[in-house]
Design an enzyme around this catalytic site. Structure first.
Site, mmCIF file in Angstrom:
data_model
loop_
_atom_site.group_PDB
_atom_site.id
_atom_site.type_symbol
_atom_site.label_atom_id
_atom_site.label_comp_id
_atom_site.label_asym_id
_atom_site.label_seq_id
_atom_site.Cartn_x
_atom_site.Cartn_y
_atom_site.Cartn_z
ATOM 1 N N GLU A 67 -26.644 16.060 -2.650
ATOM 2 C CA GLU A 67 -26.319 16.972 -1.542
ATOM 3 C C GLU A 67 -25.420 16.285 -0.520
ATOM 4 O O GLU A 67 -25.574 15.082 -0.293
ATOM 5 C CB GLU A 67 -27.624 17.419 -0.864
ATOM 6 N N ARG A 90 -36.725 18.698 -4.974
ATOM 7 C CA ARG A 90 -35.577 17.816 -4.783
ATOM 8 C C ARG A 90 -34.692 17.942 -6.020
ATOM 9 O O ARG A 90 -35.207 18.103 -7.134
ATOM 10 C CB ARG A 90 -36.019 16.342 -4.647
ATOM 11 N N HIS A 97 -30.202 23.819 0.876
ATOM 12 C CA HIS A 97 -31.423 23.108 1.278
ATOM 13 C C HIS A 97 -32.016 23.707 2.566
ATOM 14 O O HIS A 97 -32.048 23.062 3.615
ATOM 15 C CB HIS A 97 -31.145 21.613 1.473
HETATM 16 P P1 NDP Z 1 -47.793 17.217 -1.697
HETATM 17 O O1 NDP Z 1 -47.791 15.730 -1.708
HETATM 18 O O2 NDP Z 1 -48.822 17.945 -0.925
HETATM 19 O O3 NDP Z 1 -47.878 17.757 -3.217
HETATM 20 C C1 NDP Z 1 -47.145 17.187 -4.261
HETATM 21 C C2 NDP Z 1 -47.637 17.751 -5.591
HETATM 22 O O4 NDP Z 1 -46.795 17.246 -6.637
HETATM 23 C C3 NDP Z 1 -49.059 17.353 -5.939
HETATM 24 O O5 NDP Z 1 -49.738 18.457 -6.481
HETATM 25 C C4 NDP Z 1 -48.889 16.261 -6.997
HETATM 26 O O6 NDP Z 1 -50.027 16.255 -7.850
HETATM 27 C C5 NDP Z 1 -47.613 16.744 -7.696
HETATM 28 N N1 NDP Z 1 -46.886 15.696 -8.400
HETATM 29 C C6 NDP Z 1 -46.532 14.471 -7.942
HETATM 30 N N2 NDP Z 1 -45.887 13.793 -8.898
HETATM 31 C C7 NDP Z 1 -45.840 14.593 -9.981
HETATM 32 C C8 NDP Z 1 -45.299 14.449 -11.292
HETATM 33 N N3 NDP Z 1 -44.692 13.325 -11.696
HETATM 34 N N4 NDP Z 1 -45.420 15.494 -12.150
HETATM 35 C C9 NDP Z 1 -46.036 16.629 -11.764
HETATM 36 N N5 NDP Z 1 -46.560 16.830 -10.540
HETATM 37 C C10 NDP Z 1 -46.455 15.818 -9.666
HETATM 38 O O7 NDP Z 1 -46.330 17.616 -1.234
HETATM 39 P P2 NDP Z 1 -45.845 18.950 -0.486
HETATM 40 O O8 NDP Z 1 -46.367 20.125 -1.236
HETATM 41 O O9 NDP Z 1 -46.090 18.852 0.966
HETATM 42 O O10 NDP Z 1 -44.254 18.804 -0.691
HETATM 43 C C11 NDP Z 1 -43.710 18.663 -1.977
HETATM 44 C C12 NDP Z 1 -42.230 18.324 -1.884
HETATM 45 O O11 NDP Z 1 -41.493 19.478 -1.528
HETATM 46 C C13 NDP Z 1 -41.838 17.302 -0.817
HETATM 47 O O12 NDP Z 1 -42.092 15.980 -1.224
HETATM 48 C C14 NDP Z 1 -40.365 17.591 -0.627
HETATM 49 O O13 NDP Z 1 -39.592 16.795 -1.488
HETATM 50 C C15 NDP Z 1 -40.227 19.060 -1.045
HETATM 51 N N6 NDP Z 1 -39.864 19.905 0.107
HETATM 52 C C16 NDP Z 1 -38.683 20.615 0.084
HETATM 53 C C17 NDP Z 1 -38.317 21.406 1.148
HETATM 54 C C18 NDP Z 1 -37.047 22.178 1.115
HETATM 55 O O14 NDP Z 1 -36.462 22.396 2.166
HETATM 56 N N7 NDP Z 1 -36.599 22.640 -0.040
HETATM 57 C C19 NDP Z 1 -39.153 21.508 2.351
HETATM 58 C C20 NDP Z 1 -40.390 20.764 2.259
HETATM 59 C C21 NDP Z 1 -40.707 19.989 1.176
HETATM 60 P P3 NDP Z 1 -50.424 14.925 -8.683
HETATM 61 O O15 NDP Z 1 -50.378 13.798 -7.707
HETATM 62 O O16 NDP Z 1 -51.781 15.220 -9.226
HETATM 63 O O17 NDP Z 1 -49.410 14.800 -9.763
#
Ligand code: NDP
Length: 308
Positions: free
Chosen positions: A262, A233, A280
């Site tokens: 966006e 994001r 996006h």
């Molecule tokens: P998940 O919830 O499976 O994974 C999120 C990861 O981020 C986890 O490993 C989590 O680990 C980590 N994380 C969360 N907070 C933090 C932080 N403050 N610092 C570092 N790491 C962090 O999500 P997905 O992989 O399914 O999706 C991730 C994101 O990708 C979505 O939320 C969406 O915003 C974005 N996305 C974008 C798309 C696009 O079109 N560009 C399409 C699909 C998704 P931990 O909790 O241990 O920190």
């Protein structure tokens, strides 16, 4: 049998609207001239609402839908949905994870390769006739054998990691919690990960908790030879710092699919040759968008069938 009324809050792809229409009596809030008046008169009829990560749903909107029990959203990101508030009211919120992992991961790889290999810049070089005139395009930068740092190692991050291995990269990551099963180098400190990496890929959720996590300091640590890729994001990065550092060359390159406001993209980026921009499009293939749409429908069907 009369169809269950379902309120659609914002525009959806035609395939999803058609699938919803087959099963439910859908009404489109976004086509109402006076949405507030419509809600005052009709909100009590809807037990379900459909939205998307682009339209979202605020606490105020949830308050306007007193009978809604389930909100089914198109997209995996929940940063535009007030899930916490919905949950306090006992409303279920469903999203569409997993089915978009591969395509979003592919976009990350595309942006990494396109930016490090100057793909778009060199495409322009050919079209402008500069190659034909005998000019040489400057050498680009390879990724094989180099460390690529992932910020986020969840569903999508794990798929990106696997794909990076196929390109011969050395994968490392930063998350809040070390993943015990992940065979990659863990960095508790994001600045250190950036300093040790040739490229950093952001794939963590948006929202208040991750606002500006990729700070100026992190981008500076990535440095003039470094590449920043964002498929997460726009809010997760300090966008002002990102633009300034790309302009000054203190950050080498970037591949960006997402932006803070966006569809507005900082205009300064349009002039830069070291940036590849996408509107996006991470999950935006015909196949994946249909799979996401099917999930929106099955989430609703599951709820009405009293399945988990
Ligand atoms: P998940 O919830 O499976 O994974 C999120 C990861 O981020 C986890 O490993 C989590 O680990 C980590 N994380 C969360 N907070 C933090 C932080 N403050 N610092 C570092 N790491 C962090 O999500 P997905 O992989 O399914 O999706 C991730 C994101 O990708 C979505 O939320 C969406 O915003 C974005 N996305 C974008 C798309 C696009 O079109 N560009 C399409 C699909 C998704 P931990 O909790 O241990 O920190």
């Amino acid at each position: 049998m009369t169809k269950q009324p379902v309120l659609v809050l914002g525009p959806l792809m035609p395939y999803l609207l058609a699938e919803l229409e087959k099963r439910y009596a859908i009404e489109k809030l976004y086509e109402e001239k006076d949405a507030l008046k419509f809600l005052q008169e009709n909100a009590g009829r809807f037990r379900a609402a459909v939205t998307s990560t682009f339209t979202g749903i605020t606490a105020d909107m949830i308050d306007l839908l007193p009978q809604v029990e389930i909100i089914s959203s198109f997209g995996v990101g929940t940063d535009s949905l007030d899930v916490a508030y919905a949950n306090t009211k006992g409303i279920r919120v469903a999203n569409t994870p997993d089915v978009l992992n591969e395509d979003t991961a592919n976009m990350a790889l595309l942006l990494l390769l396109a930016s490090t290999r100057d793909l778009v810049k060199n495409d322009r070089f050919v079209r402008e006739g500069r190659w034909a005139k005998g000019e040489n395009a400057p050498l680009a930068s390879g990724i094989e054998g180099k460390r690529v740092g992932l910020v986020g190692l969840g569903r999508i991050g794990s798929v990106i990691a696997q794909k990076l291995l196929a390109f011969g990269c050395d994968v490392a990551y930063h998350t809040r919690n070390k993943k015990p099963d992940a065979p990659y180098t863990y960095y508790e400190n994001l600045v250190e990960l950036a300093r040790d990496s040739a490229a950093l890929i952001a794939i963590l959720p948006g929202g208040d908790a991750t606002q500006g996590v990729i700070s100026r300091e992190v981008l500076k640590a990535l440095g003039p030879d470094g590449t920043f890729v964002n498929v997460a994001r726009g809010t997760v990065v300090d966008e002002v710092a990102l633009v300034e550092l790309l302009q000054s060359g203190e950050l080498g390159r970037a591949g960006l699919d997402v932006f803070a406001d966006e569809p507005k993209v900082p205009e300064a980026l349009f002039k830069l040759d070291n940036v590849v921009l996408q509107p996006h499009m991470g999950s935006a293939t015909e196949e994946t968008r249909r799979a996401m749409a099917d999930r929106v429908v099955t989430n609703l069907e599951g709820y009405f069938a009293e399945k988990p």
